[in-house]
Design a protein around this motif. Structure first.
Motif, short mmCIF file in Angstrom:
data_model
loop_
_atom_site.label_atom_id
_atom_site.label_comp_id
_atom_site.label_asym_id
_atom_site.label_seq_id
_atom_site.Cartn_x
_atom_site.Cartn_y
_atom_site.Cartn_z
N ALA A 87 15.46 -20.66 0.86
CA ALA A 87 16.31 -21.10 -0.25
C ALA A 87 15.61 -20.82 -1.58
O ALA A 87 16.24 -20.40 -2.56
N LYS A 88 14.32 -21.04 -1.62
CA LYS A 88 13.55 -20.77 -2.84
C LYS A 88 13.63 -19.30 -3.22
O LYS A 88 13.83 -18.96 -4.39
N LYS A 89 13.49 -18.42 -2.24
CA LYS A 89 13.58 -16.97 -2.51
C LYS A 89 14.97 -16.59 -3.03
O LYS A 89 15.09 -15.79 -3.96
N LEU A 90 16.00 -17.16 -2.42
CA LEU A 90 17.37 -16.87 -2.86
C LEU A 90 17.61 -17.41 -4.27
O LEU A 90 18.22 -16.73 -5.11
N MET A 91 17.13 -18.62 -4.54
CA MET A 91 17.29 -19.21 -5.87
C MET A 91 16.54 -18.38 -6.92
O MET A 91 17.08 -18.10 -8.00
N ASN A 92 15.32 -17.96 -6.59
CA ASN A 92 14.54 -17.14 -7.53
C ASN A 92 15.26 -15.83 -7.86
O ASN A 92 15.23 -15.37 -9.00
N LEU A 93 15.90 -15.25 -6.86
CA LEU A 93 16.65 -14.01 -7.07
C LEU A 93 17.79 -14.24 -8.06
O LEU A 93 17.96 -13.48 -9.02
N PRO A 117 17.27 -34.45 0.13
CA PRO A 117 16.40 -33.29 0.39
C PRO A 117 16.68 -32.12 -0.56
O PRO A 117 15.74 -31.48 -1.05
N ALA A 118 17.95 -31.84 -0.83
CA ALA A 118 18.29 -30.74 -1.74
C ALA A 118 17.85 -31.05 -3.16
O ALA A 118 17.29 -30.20 -3.85
N ILE A 119 18.07 -32.28 -3.61
CA ILE A 119 17.67 -32.67 -4.97
C ILE A 119 16.17 -32.49 -5.14
O ILE A 119 15.70 -31.93 -6.14
N LYS A 120 15.40 -32.92 -4.15
CA LYS A 120 13.94 -32.78 -4.23
C LYS A 120 13.53 -31.30 -4.25
O LYS A 120 12.61 -30.92 -4.98
N MET A 121 14.21 -30.49 -3.46
CA MET A 121 13.90 -29.06 -3.45
C MET A 121 14.19 -28.45 -4.83
O MET A 121 13.36 -27.72 -5.38
N TYR A 122 15.34 -28.77 -5.40
CA TYR A 122 15.69 -28.23 -6.72
C TYR A 122 14.70 -28.70 -7.78
O TYR A 122 14.30 -27.92 -8.65
N GLU A 123 14.27 -29.94 -7.70
CA GLU A 123 13.28 -30.44 -8.66
C GLU A 123 11.96 -29.67 -8.53
O GLU A 123 11.34 -29.33 -9.53
N LEU A 125 11.72 -26.68 -7.75
CA LEU A 125 11.98 -25.35 -8.32
C LEU A 125 12.12 -25.40 -9.84
O LEU A 125 12.37 -24.38 -10.47
N GLY A 126 12.00 -26.60 -10.42
CA GLY A 126 12.05 -26.73 -11.88
C GLY A 126 13.37 -27.21 -12.45
O GLY A 126 13.54 -27.22 -13.68
N TYR A 127 14.29 -27.63 -11.61
CA TYR A 127 15.58 -28.12 -12.09
C TYR A 127 15.47 -29.59 -12.48
O TYR A 127 14.69 -30.34 -11.89
N VAL A 128 16.26 -29.98 -13.47
CA VAL A 128 16.32 -31.38 -13.89
C VAL A 128 17.77 -31.85 -13.79
O VAL A 128 18.71 -31.04 -13.85
N ILE A 129 17.95 -33.14 -13.63
CA ILE A 129 19.31 -33.69 -13.61
C ILE A 129 19.80 -33.76 -15.05
O ILE A 129 19.25 -34.49 -15.87
N TYR A 130 20.81 -32.96 -15.34
CA TYR A 130 21.38 -32.89 -16.67
C TYR A 130 22.42 -34.00 -16.88
O TYR A 130 22.47 -34.63 -17.92
N ARG A 131 23.25 -34.21 -15.86
CA ARG A 131 24.28 -35.26 -15.95
C ARG A 131 24.81 -35.60 -14.57
O ARG A 131 24.73 -34.81 -13.64
N ARG A 132 25.36 -36.80 -14.46
CA ARG A 132 26.05 -37.25 -13.25
C ARG A 132 27.55 -37.03 -13.48
O ARG A 132 28.07 -37.36 -14.54
N VAL A 133 28.21 -36.47 -12.47
CA VAL A 133 29.66 -36.26 -12.55
C VAL A 133 30.31 -37.21 -11.55
O VAL A 133 30.13 -37.07 -10.33
N LEU A 134 31.02 -38.20 -12.07
CA LEU A 134 31.62 -39.23 -11.23
C LEU A 134 32.69 -38.65 -10.32
O LEU A 134 33.53 -37.86 -10.78
N ARG A 135 32.64 -39.01 -9.04
CA ARG A 135 33.66 -38.61 -8.06
C ARG A 135 33.93 -37.09 -8.06
O ARG A 135 35.05 -36.65 -7.93
#
Length: 174
Positions: A87-93, A117-123, A125-135
């Protein structure tokens, strides 16, 4: 050895087993075909020897001005191929294409708020939570809009978190 290559039409008939994970969003065939036709640079597959599909990433580039960005619509890896940094390789691409070819300001994605697990992986990779989208997911579960600034966003304005959650009707779509 893993091969990462552009997704092609024939892959649409072979990638269903990768989508069996209950956290993977699936779409109808015309949705995948639209991405393949409009954003082929953003649609890649990882293939094992023997041509078995291990995972894929599907995205696009959208927005205007400082909102010009790469978007990860889906990234998934089959259960038996996880923990290999695929997933990291695909995201980097996708990030490299967004940054170097399309000169985007950032890459964003949406993830279920419960998908730790996905949130931790994205973090990682350098991603931050920009906003929460309700429902966001089927009107039931909240989604997190996560972002990673690219080289064009020198001041990192695109990743300054919003202070309040938003609803799906407040999202900008292109």
């Amino acid at each position: 050895m893993t091969t990462i290559r552009r997704f092609c039409c024939n892959d649409l008939l072979r990638f269903a087993p990768v989508n069996f994970d209950h956290l993977t969003e699936t779409f109808n065939m015309s949705f995948y075909m639209t991405y393949l036709a409009r954003w082929p640079d953003y649609f890649h597959v990882a293939e094992a020897p023997g041509s078995k599909i291990m995972g894929y990433i599907m995205g696009k580039v959208e927005g205007q001005g400082e909102s010009w960005h790469g978007h990860v619509t889906a990234v998934t890896v089959a259960t038996e191929y996880r923990r290999q940094q695929l997933a990291k390789k695909l995201m980097n691409l996708l990030e490299d294409i967004s940054d170097k070819i399309d000169k985007a300001y950032f890459v964003d994605l949406f993830v279920r708020a419960s998908n730790t697990p996905a949130i931790k992986m994205y973090e990682k990779l350098g991603y931050v939570i920009y906003r929460r989208v309700l429902r966001y997911y089927s009107g039931e579960e909240d989604g997190l809009d996560m972002r990673k600034a690219l080289s064009r966003d020198v001041e990192k304005k695109s990743i300054i978190p919003l202070k309040r959650p938003v609803t799906p009707d407040e999202l900008e779509y292109d």
